[in-house]
Write a protein that holds these residues in place. Structure first.
Motif, short mmCIF file in Angstrom:
data_model
loop_
_atom_site.label_atom_id
_atom_site.label_comp_id
_atom_site.label_asym_id
_atom_site.label_seq_id
_atom_site.Cartn_x
_atom_site.Cartn_y
_atom_site.Cartn_z
N PHE A 77 36.84 46.77 29.02
CA PHE A 77 38.08 46.72 28.38
C PHE A 77 38.76 47.83 28.99
N LEU A 78 38.08 48.97 28.92
CA LEU A 78 38.70 50.32 29.25
C LEU A 78 38.59 50.22 30.83
N VAL A 79 37.85 49.55 31.68
CA VAL A 79 37.98 49.50 33.12
C VAL A 79 39.23 48.38 33.51
N PHE A 80 39.48 47.57 32.64
CA PHE A 80 40.63 46.51 33.14
C PHE A 80 41.95 47.33 32.45
N CYS A 81 41.76 48.40 31.66
CA CYS A 81 43.01 49.06 31.43
C CYS A 81 43.40 49.86 32.52
N GLY A 82 42.25 50.45 33.36
CA GLY A 82 42.29 51.30 34.18
C GLY A 82 42.80 50.51 35.64
N THR A 83 42.42 49.43 35.75
CA THR A 83 43.21 48.56 36.83
C THR A 83 44.43 48.47 36.86
N LEU A 84 44.90 48.24 35.47
CA LEU A 84 46.49 48.12 35.31
C LEU A 84 47.36 49.20 35.89
N ALA A 85 46.70 50.51 35.89
CA ALA A 85 47.34 51.64 36.40
C ALA A 85 47.54 51.52 38.01
N CYS A 86 46.94 50.54 38.73
CA CYS A 86 47.19 50.07 40.11
C CYS A 86 46.93 51.22 40.99
N TYR A 148 33.66 44.04 37.65
CA TYR A 148 34.18 45.11 38.68
C TYR A 148 34.48 44.29 39.98
N GLN A 149 33.91 43.59 40.51
CA GLN A 149 34.16 42.95 41.63
C GLN A 149 35.70 42.23 41.57
N PHE A 150 35.64 41.46 40.37
CA PHE A 150 36.97 40.67 40.23
C PHE A 150 38.03 41.70 40.04
N LEU A 151 38.14 42.66 39.15
CA LEU A 151 39.12 43.67 38.94
C LEU A 151 39.37 44.17 40.45
N GLN A 152 38.39 44.73 41.24
CA GLN A 152 38.64 45.17 42.54
C GLN A 152 39.58 44.24 43.50
N LYS A 153 39.23 43.09 43.25
CA LYS A 153 39.78 41.90 44.37
C LYS A 153 41.19 41.59 43.87
N ASN A 154 41.56 41.67 42.65
CA ASN A 154 42.58 41.26 42.04
C ASN A 154 43.37 42.06 41.36
N MET A 155 43.60 43.73 41.66
CA MET A 155 44.26 44.26 41.10
C MET A 155 45.73 44.01 41.24
N VAL A 156 46.18 43.63 42.26
CA VAL A 156 47.68 43.54 42.44
C VAL A 156 48.07 42.17 41.74
N PHE A 157 47.28 40.94 41.48
CA PHE A 157 47.74 39.89 40.96
C PHE A 157 47.76 40.07 39.57
N ILE A 158 46.70 40.81 39.09
CA ILE A 158 46.74 41.22 37.59
C ILE A 158 47.98 42.03 37.11
N GLN A 159 48.59 43.07 37.94
CA GLN A 159 49.75 43.66 37.77
C GLN A 159 50.90 42.83 37.85
N VAL A 160 50.92 41.89 38.85
CA VAL A 160 52.01 40.74 38.61
C VAL A 160 51.98 40.04 37.31
N ALA A 161 51.04 39.50 37.08
CA ALA A 161 50.72 38.79 35.91
C ALA A 161 51.39 39.58 34.65
#
Length: 271
Positions: A77-86, A148-161
């Motif tokens: 969860f915390l790493v997901f939040c960090g990924t949202l920082a783009c 981690y692999q999913f968040l690494q590859k999909n950072m931009v798509f997560i931000q768009v969502a």
């Protein structure tokens, strides 16, 4: 370890094309049509979630330095939040930060502060950094994790969502403040740790670099500005070591301890 260096690094046009439009987008906040107090509130909430819980608590103290442990669901969860920082995928962010600590303020440091404030703040990201090629060597503990692999590859798509969700909830004012303004603010606050806390402030410990303790960066980054303390005791979950060095992230870790969600908390030795 050897990293090829160049006196004339090539521009990273992909990064430039990413940073420039987002900075321009943040300027829309100056127009009354995109302003609302609710949107400002969304910006501040996401600033804490992505910059405080995500980057400072998750990416940095939990995963990069393993200053404490949490249940795996909370780590994710915390790493997901960090990924949202783009600020790049978690694997790249964590690997680059580990490289920074190994070579802090030396030639192989990706954002060596000896090359000037602008370079250490963001100039290094506008050029191709050879350190990225070394990231796999420093992230073997997380590189094969599917989350981690999913968040690494999909950072931009997560931000768009996230942007789509904000648009549906509050219109374009939520998007401008919750995405553009918030991203730019979190970025520069994080980058001040690379630049300002290697230039301004005081030094409590004789570390092998130019790291300093800078109170205003600590306020902006939930305790990360006590950077000289951190470089002296990289493993410590607590960065504000004096009673007056306010460290909100350390307080959060203490709360997690009370709740039984933070264990094996590592601390600097008391004087």
């Amino acid at each position: 370890m050897t990293i090829a260096t160049s006196t004339k690094p090539q521009f990273n046009w992909f990064h430039i094309a990413f940073f420039v439009p987002l900075h321009i987008g943040a300027l829309l906040a100056l127009f009354p049509a995109f302003f609302s107090w609710k949107a400002v509130g969304v910006c501040l909430l996401l600033y804490w979630i992505t910059g405080g819980l995500g980057i400072t608590l998750g990416f940095h103290r939990l995963v990069t330095h393993r200053s404490f442990q949490t249940p795996k669901w909370l780590e994710y969860f915390l790493v997901f939040c960090g990924t949202l920082a783009c600020q790049g995928g978690p694997i790249d962010w964590i690997g680059m930060h580990r490289i920074h600590h190994l070579h802090s303020d030396q030639e192989l440091d990706p954002h060596d502060s000896n090359q000037g404030f602008w370079w250490s703040h963001m100039g290094w990201m506008l050029h191709h950094s050879p350190a990225f090629a070394e990231v796999p060597r420093f992230t073997k503990d997380i590189a094969d994790d599917p989350v981690y692999q999913f968040l690494q590859k999909n950072m931009v798509f997560i931000q768009v969502a996230l942007g789509v969700v904000l648009l549906l909830l509050g219109g374009w004012s939520f998007v401008v403040w919750g995405i553009f303004v918030r991203l730019i603010f979190v970025w520069h606050c994080t980058w001040f740790v690379n630049s300002a806390t290697h230039k301004f402030g005081y030094r409590t410990y004789e570390s092998s670099d130019r790291s300093t303790n800078c109170w205003w960066v600590a306020l902006l980054t939930y305790g990360e500005g006590w950077h000289n303390n951190h470089h002296a005791f990289q493993y410590s979950a607590r960065h504000g070591l004096k009673w007056w060095e306010f460290d909100l992230t350390w307080m959060t870790i203490q709360l997690l301890q009370v709740l039984g969600l933070a264990t094996n908390v590592k601390l600097a030795p008391e004087k």
